[in-house]
Design a protein around this motif. Structure first.
Motif, PDB file in Angstrom:
ATOM      1  N   PRO A   1       0.796  -1.230   0.000  1.00 52.14           N
ATOM      2  CA  PRO A   1       0.000   0.000   0.000  1.00 52.14           C
ATOM      3  C   PRO A   1       0.829   1.280   0.000  1.00 52.14           C
ATOM      4  CG  PRO A   1      -0.935  -1.594   1.514  1.00 52.14           C
ATOM      5  CD  PRO A   1       0.388  -2.161   1.061  1.00 52.14           C
ATOM      6  N   GLY A   2       2.010   1.228   0.616  1.00 50.42           N
ATOM      7  CA  GLY A   2       2.844   2.418   0.671  1.00 50.42           C
ATOM      8  C   GLY A   2       3.351   2.878  -0.678  1.00 50.42           C
ATOM      9  N   SER A   3       3.264   2.000  -1.662  1.00 53.89           N
ATOM     10  CA  SER A   3       3.748   2.336  -3.003  1.00 53.89           C
ATOM     11  C   SER A   3       2.678   2.967  -3.884  1.00 53.89           C
ATOM     12  CB  SER A   3       4.282   1.076  -3.696  1.00 53.89           C
ATOM     13  OG  SER A   3       3.218   0.165  -3.988  1.00 53.89           O
ATOM     14  N   VAL A   4       1.438   3.061  -3.379  1.00 56.61           N
ATOM     15  CA  VAL A   4       0.352   3.645  -4.166  1.00 56.61           C
ATOM     16  C   VAL A   4       0.677   5.106  -4.465  1.00 56.61           C
ATOM     17  CG1 VAL A   4      -2.098   4.272  -4.166  1.00 56.61           C
ATOM     18  CG2 VAL A   4      -1.368   2.078  -3.204  1.00 56.61           C
ATOM     19  N   THR A   5       0.639   5.472  -5.731  1.00 56.67           N
ATOM     20  CA  THR A   5       1.006   6.823  -6.142  1.00 56.67           C
ATOM     21  C   THR A   5      -0.174   7.787  -6.012  1.00 56.67           C
ATOM     22  OG1 THR A   5       0.353   6.496  -8.456  1.00 56.67           O
ATOM     23  CG2 THR A   5       2.602   5.844  -7.836  1.00 56.67           C
TER      24      THR A   5
END
Length: 294
Positions: free
Chosen positions: A44-48
């Motif tokens: 989830p932390g990579s969601v732009t």
């Protein structure tokens, strides 16, 4: 009771069902929405920013447009969702003015505004109604406290703009306070927070479920005729439906639901989102509408 102006009455009508009860899909979360997009290849932390904006657009398209109103943020969702006509003309827009997170001073929490967002900007973004979150511990903060003054200021500013304001209140544990003590006093904290907010001019309240039918009745009394809606606070849908039924039966005027509707329907994949929002989240919204109007 803090009386609504003519313009505020129009705002209240826009966020309510034909029966006159508030029903708002909450989609103003930023990090909280990313956190449930678990199909992101790198977590989830990579969601732009762009992926989150697309997800919010689908939330409006497949869920929010079926409610009287949707609550959105001015950082990711707006103004694009209005400008590209994703938002239905029949769905009112509530603009959240609060920034993510909080500051802490003397052990007490304070929210911040999204930079540059004023009641005038809410109007410029196409907003019909504004929402501002405040953290409160009414056992430590009274009607002369900093948070009370902040509520007075934003109520006055929104009133000057002819803009209905929803005052959202969240309470929290203090340092060193046990879970048991906090839970035992939770209903009174919510009722006392409602009372102070109304004393500061609040005309609509968004509050956590206070814990029981008796506590809901106490909140209704503390609100002195000011309508209040119960928020979902991330509980599962089945639990929230029961909370809403109890709250409405004991004086609440509606519900504002976010994660209880969509937390297991958001995804990075647009195809998956459409399927889950249509076939899982939308039936929940319809069930919630029945509970709100019961």
């Amino acid at each position: 009771m803090n009386e609504l102006t003519t313009l505020e009455r129009r705002g209240m009508a826009s966020i309510s069902t034909p029966e006159g009860n508030m029903l708002i899909v909450a989609g103003d979360q930023r990090n909280g929405m990313k956190a449930v997009m678990t199909d992101a290849p790198d977590g989830p932390g990579s969601v732009t920013f762009e992926q989150l904006a697309d997800a919010k657009a689908d939330l409006v398209r497949y869920l929010g447009n079926y409610a009287p109103a949707i609550l959105l943020d001015p950082e990711v969702a707006l103004p694009k969702i209005v400008d590209d006509a994703t938002l239905s003309r029949n769905t009112a827009l509530v603009v959240g003015m609060d920034a993510s997170g909080f500051e802490e001073t003397g052990g007490l929490r304070y929210t911040r505004y999204v930079d540059g967002v004023t009641p005038r900007v809410v109007r410029d973004l196409g907003g019909d109604v504004a929402k501002m979150l405040f953290y409160m511990r009414p056992d430590k903060q009274g009607a002369d406290s900093r948070v009370a003054e902040e509520i007075r200021e934003i109520v006055k500013a929104c009133s000057s703009e002819g803009l209905l304001l929803i005052v959202e209140i969240l309470t929290y544990k203090l340092d060193g306070e046990s879970d048991e003590d906090y839970k035992a006093g939770f209903g009174k904290l919510i009722a006392d927070s409602a009372r102070i907010s109304v004393e500061c001019g609040a005309k609509v309240l968004k509050l956590p479920y206070p814990g029981s039918a008796e506590a809901c009745t106490a909140v209704t009394g503390a609100a002195q005729g000011v309508p209040w809606a119960v928020l979902s606070a991330g509980v599962d849908h089945e639990t929230f439906i029961e909370q809403v039924r109890t709250a409405v039966a004991n004086g609440a005027s509606g519900a504002m639901a976010g994660r209880s509707l969509w937390k297991d329907s958001m995804a990075v994949s647009a195809e998956t989102r459409e399927d889950l929002l249509t076939n899982r989240a939308l039936p929940r919204l319809k069930e919630l509408a029945v509970a709100v109007n019961s």
